[in-house]
Write a protein that holds these residues in place. Structure first.
Motif, short mmCIF file in Angstrom:
data_model
loop_
_atom_site.label_atom_id
_atom_site.label_comp_id
_atom_site.label_asym_id
_atom_site.label_seq_id
_atom_site.Cartn_x
_atom_site.Cartn_y
_atom_site.Cartn_z
N ALA A 21 0.63 -1.29 -0.12
CA ALA A 21 -0.09 -0.10 -0.06
C ALA A 21 1.04 1.20 0.03
O ALA A 21 0.67 2.12 -0.64
N ASP A 37 2.46 1.97 -3.35
CA ASP A 37 1.33 2.22 -4.37
C ASP A 37 1.34 3.66 -4.01
O ASP A 37 1.21 4.60 -5.01
N GLU A 38 1.17 4.28 -2.87
CA GLU A 38 0.93 5.56 -2.42
C GLU A 38 2.03 6.43 -2.98
O GLU A 38 1.93 7.68 -3.42
N ARG A 62 6.17 0.81 -8.18
CA ARG A 62 5.75 -0.31 -8.92
C ARG A 62 6.13 -1.68 -8.28
O ARG A 62 7.36 -1.94 -8.08
N ARG A 110 -0.15 -9.50 -6.51
CA ARG A 110 -0.92 -9.09 -5.11
C ARG A 110 -1.66 -9.77 -4.24
O ARG A 110 -1.78 -9.79 -3.23
N THR A 116 8.16 3.92 -12.27
CA THR A 116 6.88 4.26 -12.18
C THR A 116 5.97 3.20 -12.95
O THR A 116 6.68 2.57 -13.93
#
Ligand SMILES: Cc1ncc(COP(=O)(O)O)c(C=O)c1O
Length: 387
Positions: free
Chosen positions: A308, A311-312, A316, A321, A387
């Motif tokens: 998490a 992601d924030e 990548r 997941r 990214t």
């Protein structure tokens, strides 16, 4: 409250790992952190050597204790376990005893394998093996359909890694075993990146052969590994890579013939790695005491937060997941993974890299603060995140 706090992970184990006082250690996929009990085991080895000179009867007995520890770890019997010095040694012994001239010459190898495994199978090509690779999909998994296409009636063995050392992806072992066995092929599982972090039961998984070592989540150090071989397969494989510790009677000291043990000991070779055996037993016992199932849950929680957080940051995560499709290792894409590992090290955060990815591998001793510290550092080095 206070009592609860010390009975849960990681608080009840952290003070057993001195490095955690000065570093954020997130590199158990390379090497587990040194614990007080593994240090004490090495000291015991030196003391025994000092006090007794050459206590080889005892050291051979220690080797049998290591066999017992490995057997307990993967739900095997003692006669199904070879104690080796590396995964390479055990797998090479097996490979040396396979025949590729009996209608089954194909070895199906997943692209998740550690180099040593791929190299050992390719080394069998002059002996008649045909090596076929099963490629990884763009989502860092290897779908079962790809194994279905590769495994056929000419396949002798399918070689898979439970958790990939590059990207943390976890293979559907039971699915591969089902396909392989339907077509009469054996399955060799390399569990190195899972053992100690995920409960592993060789019989439940249904694999024929399984290899691993103590260096990583089992908290030992280099030099000790094992090979499990399903009992009724042992005598079908006659290793030509061998040594006196593989003999039916080690102390007969016979140079006139080759009579390998009827047990998985036939996959052993020379003088056992005594110091590593002391350390390895201590590491495995410590992980059993900590609890491998509890460690899996704990690490899963840390990794959810890590994913998490990445992601924030706009980074990548390469690792799948789905918690069922990953192990303890999380791989994060980097623009320059070596520079990122070095920058993090300067910040006191120990990680490693492979194949364009930063590898973060929490264990029982890591805390949510460790993950937060890492995420803050990643934020500071955002230019090194792809990214
Ligand atoms: C999946 C896997 N297999 C095998 C090894 C090592 O094999 P060996 O014990 O032969 O050095 C490693 C790591 O070092 C690994 O990550």
């Amino acid at each position: 409250m206070a009592a609860d706090a010390v009975t849960t992970l990681p608080d009840r184990v952290r003070d057993r790992f001195p490095i955690l006082r000065s570093r954020t250690y997130l590199n158990s996929c390379s090497q587990g952190a040194l614990s007080d009990s593994v240090r004490a085991a090495y000291e015991r080895y030196l003391r025994d050597w000092d006090e007794h000179g050459s206590p080889w009867d005892y050291w051979v007995e220690r080797m049998e204790s290591a066999r017992g520890a490995f057997a307990g770890l993967v739900g095997a019997d003692l006669d199904e376990v070879a104690v080796t010095t590396s995964v390479s040694a055990g797998v090479s012994a097996v490979a040396s005893g396979l025949r590729f001239d009996r209608g089954r010459s194909k070895v199906v190898v997943s692209d998740f394998e550690f180099p040593t495994i791929g190299q050992i199978w390719h080394a069998q090509e002059p002996r008649g093996a045909r090596v076929v690779h099963v490629p990884e999909a763009p989502d860092a998994t290897i779908p079962l359909e790809r194994f279905e296409e590769a495994i056929d009636e000419e396949t002798l063995l399918v070689s898979i890694a439970q958790v990939c050392f590059r990207n943390g992806s976890r293979i559907d072992v039971e699915g591969v075993v089902r396909l392989a066995h339907e077509r009469g092929a054996l399955v060799l599982l390399d569990s190195y990146q899972a053992l100690g972090a995920i409960p592993v039961d060789a019989r439940e998984l249904g694999v024929d052969l399984l290899a691993g070592g103590t260096l990583k989540y089992l908290l030992g150090s280099a030099g000790l590994a094992f090979l499990y071989c399903r009992r009724d397969l042992v005598e079908e494989i006659l290793p030509t890579a061998t040594g006196w510790f593989a003999d039916e009677d080690i102390f007969r000291m016979d140079i006139t013939d080759y009579s390998p043990s009827r047990t998985a000991r036939r996959f052993e070779a020379g003088t056992p790695p005594v110091p590593s055996i002391y350390a390895g037993i201590a590491g495995i016992e410590l992980m059993q005491e900590v609890g491998i199932a509890e460690t899996r849950e704990h690490v899963q929680g840390l990794n959810e937060a890590l994913i998490a957080g990445v992601d924030e940051l706009g980074g990548r995560v390469v690792t799948p997941r789905d918690p069922e499709r990953r192990g303890p290792l999380i791989a994060i894409r980097s623009t320059d993974e070596h520079a990122l590992v070095a920058a993090l090290e300067r910040d006191g955060v120990i990680t490693s890299s492979r194949d364009g990815n930063l590898r973060v591998s929490p264990h029982c001793y890591n805390s949510m603060e460790d993950i937060q510290g890492l995420l803050e550092a990643l934020g500071r080095h955002g230019e090194l995140l792809a990214t």
